[in-house]
Design a protein around this motif. Sequence first.
Motif, PDB file in Angstrom:
ATOM      1  N   VAL A  38      -8.965   6.441  -3.699  1.00  0.00           N
ATOM      2  CA  VAL A  38      -8.899   4.602  -4.306  1.00  0.00           C
ATOM      3  C   VAL A  38      -8.272   4.010  -4.414  1.00  0.00           C
ATOM      4  CG1 VAL A  38     -10.553   4.166  -6.217  1.00  0.00           C
ATOM      5  CG2 VAL A  38     -11.341   6.364  -5.038  1.00  0.00           C
ATOM      6  N   GLY A  39      -7.269   4.830  -5.288  1.00  0.00           N
ATOM      7  CA  GLY A  39      -5.799   3.402  -5.797  1.00  0.00           C
ATOM      8  C   GLY A  39      -4.837   3.720  -3.941  1.00  0.00           C
ATOM      9  N   ALA A  47       0.457  -0.969   0.152  1.00  0.00           N
ATOM     10  CA  ALA A  47      -0.033   0.073  -0.061  1.00  0.00           C
ATOM     11  C   ALA A  47       0.776   1.255   0.046  1.00  0.00           C
ATOM     12  CB  ALA A  47      -0.972   0.282   1.171  1.00  0.00           C
ATOM     13  N   ALA A  93      -6.190  -2.962  -0.050  1.00  0.00           N
ATOM     14  CA  ALA A  93      -7.009  -4.507  -0.408  1.00  0.00           C
ATOM     15  C   ALA A  93      -6.077  -5.891  -1.779  1.00  0.00           C
ATOM     16  CB  ALA A  93      -8.361  -4.472  -0.699  1.00  0.00           C
ATOM     17  N   ALA A  94      -5.246  -4.948  -2.347  1.00  0.00           N
ATOM     18  CA  ALA A  94      -4.449  -5.258  -3.394  1.00  0.00           C
ATOM     19  C   ALA A  94      -3.464  -6.373  -2.116  1.00  0.00           C
ATOM     20  CB  ALA A  94      -4.147  -5.280  -4.518  1.00  0.00           C
ATOM     21  N   TRP A 132      -4.308  -9.220   0.399  1.00  0.00           N
ATOM     22  CA  TRP A 132      -4.990 -10.139  -0.835  1.00  0.00           C
ATOM     23  C   TRP A 132      -3.958 -10.549  -1.424  1.00  0.00           C
ATOM     24  CZ3 TRP A 132      -3.967 -11.462  -6.077  1.00  0.00           C
ATOM     25  CH2 TRP A 132      -4.568 -12.640  -6.417  1.00  0.00           C
ATOM     26  N   VAL A 176      -6.803   2.987  -1.007  1.00  0.00           N
ATOM     27  CA  VAL A 176      -7.772   1.858  -0.825  1.00  0.00           C
ATOM     28  C   VAL A 176      -6.851   0.525  -1.607  1.00  0.00           C
ATOM     29  CG1 VAL A 176      -9.767   1.203  -0.526  1.00  0.00           C
ATOM     30  CG2 VAL A 176      -8.484   3.989   0.396  1.00  0.00           C
ATOM     31  N   GLY A 177      -7.394   0.569  -2.570  1.00  0.00           N
ATOM     32  CA  GLY A 177      -7.492  -0.744  -3.389  1.00  0.00           C
ATOM     33  C   GLY A 177      -6.590  -1.200  -3.395  1.00  0.00           C
ATOM     34  N   ALA A 178      -5.650  -0.579  -3.107  1.00  0.00           N
ATOM     35  CA  ALA A 178      -3.626  -1.123  -3.525  1.00  0.00           C
ATOM     36  C   ALA A 178      -3.468  -1.994  -1.702  1.00  0.00           C
ATOM     37  CB  ALA A 178      -2.992  -0.089  -3.527  1.00  0.00           C
TER      38      ALA A 178
END
Length: 476
Positions: A176-177, A22, A183-184, A187, A179-181
Amino acid sequence: MRGLIHRFQSLPLRSRLALLVATAVAVAVAAVAVTCWLLTRTQLPSELDTSLENTSAPPSTVQNALNNCTSGIPPESTNGSGFAYIQVILPDGTRCVAPDSEPVKVRAEDLAVANGTEHTSLHDSTTDSGTEVRVFTQRESLRPGAPIAVSVARPLTEINSALNRLALLLTAVAGVGVVGAGAAGLWVARAGLRPVDGLTRAVEHVARTEDLTVRIPVEGEDEIARLSRSFNSMTAALASSRDRQSQLIADAGHELRTPLTSLRTNVELLARSEDTGRAIPPDDRKALMASVKAQMTELASLIGDLQELSRPDAADPGPLQVVALHDIVESALERARLRGPELTITADLRSWYVRAEPAALERALVNVLDNAVKFSPPGGAVEVALSERGELTVRDHGPGIPADELPYVFERFWRSPSARALPGSGLGLSIVARTIHQTGGEVALRHAAGGGTVAAIRIPGAPTPPPPPPPPPETL
């Protein structure tokens, strides 16, 4: 700073990976966003200047502005609702504002164009209401002999509004990037560490149950697969080592039982003779004592062999040094002749120097010669030779070893069925193989032409000793 590092290191590996991913993505997105905003902030003013330079005031608009000046209509009465603010500047500094334009303050640059000092001027200014504008002024001539300066201005709020909207958009995209990073990253950490979780569970299971049969499925060729293969190899080696240890203990117990039983029987006979007062005949007593002595010697030899074999194969055998193999063979031959005085032992030895631990190597050679003496018939011969190429051969003329038994002769406690009645524990050749392999050599048994067995030993070396190392330099 140290507190942050310590706190980061105290996090679970999965959390650290997710946080690192992140952070890396956030830094990358922030760098791209800032670069994009800076490039846009540089490009928009350039585009505005180009647009102003390409915008020309219509002659009718210029004439209307001049008419306003001559008719006495105050320029403040305009509403400034046009696409661009157009005004005429006279050499004396008078400004004539076109309809639907907002009056712009006249700068020195504008007067220089109106007076003919400059042909064009591009600069910042403000309107009477305080709005920042970008102004392009150039000379024009509506009629010969009457030059004037015409200014075309556009508000800078167009650029500022666009930059502000772009900053908000880039901030939202970056958020958004990130937050998505995150989560990614979480994962990816979970998916990447799933094999590690399986390995951890397997290790905990082995530690809890001591079950060395556990194996981890291996998929792919990455680092996790290599780690899984290493774990499987380790557990297999540990299981094999434990099996060998259990087998060694079982075989040792079996081999120790025979001399101990015989020794116990003889001691009980001696004790019963003392308790009952019934003396044992001198000849029987002498034979009994000889048997006790022989059993004690065999027991001591067996314990020594077990101590030698109890060391791990990877253990340091002792300091290696350059030794004369032919001298060690001579020393072993002297001991062999004492154990087989009725045999004819001949030797043809050439010089050969090897790197080995002397005591261990002599013991291995004594075991080979003892084996040849033990299986030689009465009055037989044992032939020992050390060739110029460093191959040591010991040949006896005994019954030989059946072909189906040759693969097992170097195993611990293995004894041929035909040799079980002879003294020995079945550890001698195992010690020989272990010692020779530790020196980098090879040992093998094979049938001899005309009957008997040949033990062949090959140890890397040279026919002459290496030169001694140079003395260390003297220190003052």
